[in-house]
Design an enzyme around this catalytic site. Structure first.
Site, PDB file in Angstrom:
ATOM      1  CG  ASN A   1      41.909  37.780  42.045  1.00  0.00           C
ATOM      2  OD1 ASN A   1      41.035  38.809  41.581  1.00  0.00           O
ATOM      3  ND2 ASN A   1      41.570  36.636  42.361  1.00  0.00           N
TER       4      ASN A   1
ATOM      5  CD  GLU B   1      30.065  35.964  41.167  1.00  0.00           C
ATOM      6  OE1 GLU B   1      30.809  35.030  42.057  1.00  0.00           O
ATOM      7  OE2 GLU B   1      29.166  35.862  40.783  1.00  0.00           O
TER       8      GLU B   1
ATOM      9  CB  CYS C   1      37.972  33.814  43.827  1.00  0.00           C
ATOM     10  SG  CYS C   1      37.602  33.934  42.042  1.00  0.00           S
TER      11      CYS C   1
ATOM     12  CD  GLU D   1      31.004  38.731  37.720  1.00  0.00           C
ATOM     13  OE1 GLU D   1      30.844  40.087  37.607  1.00  0.00           O
ATOM     14  OE2 GLU D   1      31.706  38.446  38.616  1.00  0.00           O
TER      15      GLU D   1
HETATM   16  P1  NAD Z   1      38.501  43.355  49.031  1.00  0.00           P
HETATM   17  O1  NAD Z   1      37.223  42.701  49.467  1.00  0.00           O
HETATM   18  O2  NAD Z   1      39.263  43.881  50.303  1.00  0.00           O
HETATM   19  O3  NAD Z   1      38.158  44.434  47.979  1.00  0.00           O
HETATM   20  C1  NAD Z   1      37.407  44.294  46.748  1.00  0.00           C
HETATM   21  C2  NAD Z   1      37.074  45.827  46.384  1.00  0.00           C
HETATM   22  O4  NAD Z   1      36.199  46.234  47.282  1.00  0.00           O
HETATM   23  C3  NAD Z   1      38.234  46.540  46.193  1.00  0.00           C
HETATM   24  O5  NAD Z   1      37.947  47.395  45.194  1.00  0.00           O
HETATM   25  C4  NAD Z   1      38.046  47.332  47.396  1.00  0.00           C
HETATM   26  O6  NAD Z   1      38.730  48.935  47.320  1.00  0.00           O
HETATM   27  C5  NAD Z   1      36.700  47.554  47.778  1.00  0.00           C
HETATM   28  N1  NAD Z   1      36.274  47.946  49.007  1.00  0.00           N
HETATM   29  C6  NAD Z   1      36.869  47.651  50.316  1.00  0.00           C
HETATM   30  N2  NAD Z   1      36.263  48.102  51.321  1.00  0.00           N
HETATM   31  C7  NAD Z   1      34.996  48.536  50.568  1.00  0.00           C
HETATM   32  C8  NAD Z   1      33.536  49.057  51.395  1.00  0.00           C
HETATM   33  N3  NAD Z   1      33.589  49.046  52.590  1.00  0.00           N
HETATM   34  N4  NAD Z   1      32.765  49.585  50.489  1.00  0.00           N
HETATM   35  C9  NAD Z   1      32.964  49.252  49.084  1.00  0.00           C
HETATM   36  N5  NAD Z   1      34.040  48.903  48.314  1.00  0.00           N
HETATM   37  C10 NAD Z   1      34.938  48.419  49.448  1.00  0.00           C
HETATM   38  O7  NAD Z   1      39.225  42.015  48.040  1.00  0.00           O
HETATM   39  P2  NAD Z   1      40.468  41.887  47.593  1.00  0.00           P
HETATM   40  O8  NAD Z   1      41.646  41.669  48.367  1.00  0.00           O
HETATM   41  O9  NAD Z   1      40.578  43.103  46.499  1.00  0.00           O
HETATM   42  O10 NAD Z   1      40.329  40.635  46.758  1.00  0.00           O
HETATM   43  C11 NAD Z   1      40.372  39.542  47.100  1.00  0.00           C
HETATM   44  C12 NAD Z   1      39.020  38.570  47.362  1.00  0.00           C
HETATM   45  O11 NAD Z   1      38.375  38.607  46.305  1.00  0.00           O
HETATM   46  C13 NAD Z   1      39.369  37.278  47.793  1.00  0.00           C
HETATM   47  O12 NAD Z   1      38.487  36.764  48.796  1.00  0.00           O
HETATM   48  C14 NAD Z   1      38.790  36.395  46.672  1.00  0.00           C
HETATM   49  O13 NAD Z   1      38.404  35.248  46.664  1.00  0.00           O
HETATM   50  C15 NAD Z   1      37.662  37.248  46.026  1.00  0.00           C
HETATM   51  N6  NAD Z   1      37.530  37.089  44.618  1.00  0.00           N
HETATM   52  C16 NAD Z   1      36.353  36.394  44.262  1.00  0.00           C
HETATM   53  C17 NAD Z   1      36.178  36.423  42.921  1.00  0.00           C
HETATM   54  C18 NAD Z   1      34.843  35.743  42.482  1.00  0.00           C
HETATM   55  O14 NAD Z   1      34.527  35.578  41.193  1.00  0.00           O
HETATM   56  N7  NAD Z   1      33.935  34.876  43.538  1.00  0.00           N
HETATM   57  C19 NAD Z   1      36.989  36.650  41.767  1.00  0.00           C
HETATM   58  C20 NAD Z   1      38.080  37.120  42.321  1.00  0.00           C
HETATM   59  C21 NAD Z   1      38.450  37.508  43.440  1.00  0.00           C
END
Ligand code: NAD
Length: 499
Positions: free
Chosen positions: A157, A255, A289, A469
């Site tokens: 995102n 995060e 997020c 962060e």
């Molecule tokens: P996601 O958890 O599906 O994926 C995030 C990353 O993790 C991707 O690069 C993915 O390939 C990787 N990943 C997936 N499975 C993994 C595993 N088993 N081991 C290691 N890496 C793995 O999340 P998303 O759909 O990309 O992003 C959306 C989420 O991110 C939402 O929940 C949002 O709230 C959160 N987010 C949080 C923040 C914050 O700072 N708190 C900021 C942005 C997004």
């Protein structure tokens, strides 16, 4: 699938070289506003590629650690200068792969610029403490030490901002890095790292391994030579990362998701609150997020708020983010769109009142994208699933409240704790809210989104695991304190015993 433009074939970056994955396979990065457009093909990496990247980063660590921090920072500074020059192109690329409107994509690149300059400045600070010793002729101080190879995993995102939040503090502290960007938005990380390399970063200091979470992300988190992991993404995956790090006693920074509230009290400036709720709820198609996905409004102004809010939401123009007339782009992919549609069905089933939106858009220009109407449910109750669970799309749950105390109770009664906002003219209640809202970020008279890079960013409960962060706080994750005692008395002096 037919492609509108010739696809660019891009590579991993390992030890200063652009290389294919060991498997030779690749995956597609498509435009969510028009899936006929293939933005690029990226290497589908596995544990073998991860291993090569971590080995390169481990080898590069010693000389990088010993490079004076101000010299490390000069490279970051040069990279920031290039980011400034290329901002518009980078933003266009980002909109093509992620879908957010151009103004927001520019903001995303700007955040990377700000972070890169900020961390370049840290090269001449990285301050420790000096303090008198309790013993005579003895000196005491503390200094930051790098950790080693940092594994960075990022979501889609904020395709350039979030990688920069992790890469820049890691580098200025003297760590080397392997990053696995989100599979939906690999191009922005690719370009960011290309710019760092062109700015003079030595081979192996930053490495990029593209691919899927389970095939490339998991082996990176588990690699024995990784010293620390920083992950941003869903709470589900964050938990897996945490479990994988725990037996190794490996520091891990998480995060994760949010279910952020925007509170409107009876004395609020309603114009301002409505504007904030539209931007907080539907900016980035609700895929932040920090999105204001819950809006709690005092009963005295509830009717007027709901009516005027919906009028504003109905007027939002949905479309391709490259079109300057567009207010809101598509969802990132089909899965995310389906999730939004499922939650719309859930909201209806649990009795919330759908007051605008609720449908996928498929006609005309929408035919080849993952578009959904901006959607508002009114008369929600705090325990409804649409008011408790992260949807991560253009859906806002509005609920009436009796007063300030109840608003704080509702705000805190969710499993997440990232951001909260309150609109009021009453300074007493503003301060009470700042104290009592159990979130990492609180806004007064501003929406839940809009973090600035020189302040800590992160959340409580299922949003985070205690680290932050951005700003100075990021340095605390990417370095360890070393405490130094220098005794120039020429005799044994025993702390707590002598003197
Ligand atoms: P996601 O958890 O599906 O994926 C995030 C990353 O993790 C991707 O690069 C993915 O390939 C990787 N990943 C997936 N499975 C993994 C595993 N088993 N081991 C290691 N890496 C793995 O999340 P998303 O759909 O990309 O992003 C959306 C989420 O991110 C939402 O929940 C949002 O709230 C959160 N987010 C949080 C923040 C914050 O700072 N708190 C900021 C942005 C997004």
């Amino acid at each position: 699938m037919a492609t509108a433009v010739r696809p660019t074939v891009l590579k991993n970056f390992i030890n200063g070289e652009w290389v294919d994955s060991a498997s030779g396979l690749s995956f597609e990065d498509r435009n969510p506003a028009n899936t006929r457009e293939l933005v690029g093909l990226f290497p589908l990496s596995t544990a073998e590629d991860v291993d090569a990247a971590v080995r390169a980063a481990a080898e590069a660590f010693e000389p990088w650690r010993l490079t004076p921090a101000p010299k490390r920072a000069e490279i970051l500074y040069r990279a920031a200068e290039t980011l400034v020059k290329r901002k518009d192109d980078l933003a266009r690329d980002m909109t093509r792969e992620m879908g957010k409107v151009l103004a927001e994509a520019r903001g995303d690149v700007q955040e990377a610029i700000d972070m890169t300059y900020y961390m370049a400045g840290e090269g001449r600070r990285l301050f420790g403490q000096t303090t008198p010793s309790e013993l005579p002729n003895k000196y005491a101080m503390s200094a930051r030490q790098p950790l080693g190879v940092c594994a960075l995993i990022t979501p889609w995102n904020f395709p350039m901002a979030i990688p920069s939040w992790k890469i820049m503090p890691a580098l200025v502290c003297g760590n080397t890095v392997v990053i696995k960007p989100a599979e939906d938005t690999p191009l922005s990380t690719y370009t960011l790292v290309q710019i760092l390399a062109e700015a003079g970063l030595p081979a192996g200091v930053v490495n990029v391994v593209n691919g899927m979470g389970s095939e490339a992300g998991a082996p990176l988190v588990e690699h024995p030579d990784v010293a620390a992991v920083s992950f941003t993404g869903s709470s589900e995956v964050g938990r897996l990362v945490s479990v994988s790090c725990a037996p190794k006693l490996r520091p891990c920074h998480l995060e994760m998701g949010g279910k952020n509230i925007l509170i409107v009290l009876e004395d609020a400036n309603l114009d301002l609150a409505i504007e904030g709720a539209v931007w907080g709820g539907f900016g980035t198609t609700g895929q932040r997020c920090t999105a204001a996905s819950r809006v709690a409004v005092h009963k005295k102004v509830y009717k007027e708020f709901a009516h005027r809010f919906v009028e504003r939401v109905k007027a939002l123009r949905v479309g391709d983010g490259l079109d300057p007339a567009t207010d809101m782009g598509p969802c990132i992919n089909e899965d995310q769109l389906k999730k939004v549609m499922e939650y719309v069905a859930i909201g209806k089933a649990e009795g919330a009142k759908l007051i605008t939106g609720g449908n996928r858009l498929t006609e005309g220009n929408y035919a080849h994208g993952w578009f959904h109407e901006p959607t508002v449910f009114a008369d929600c109750t705090p325990r409804m699933r649409i008011a408790q669970e992260e949807i991560f799309g253009p859906v806002v749950a509005v609920m009436p409240i009796d007063g300030f105390e109840q608003s704080v109770e509702i705000a805190n009664d969710v499993p997440y704790g990232l951001s909260a906002s309150i609109y009021t003219q009453d300074v007493n209640r503003a301060f009470a809210a700042m104290r009592d809202l159990h979130t990492g970020i609180v806004y007064v008279n501003a929406p839940t989104i809009g973090a600035e890079i020189h302040l800590p960013f992160g959340g409580t409960k299922n949003t985070g695991n205690g680290h932050r962060e951005a700003g100075n706080a990021a340095l605390d994750f990417y370095s360890e304190w070393k405490t130094l005692y220098i005794d120039y008395s020429n005799r044994l002096q025993r702390a707590q015993i002598d003197g």
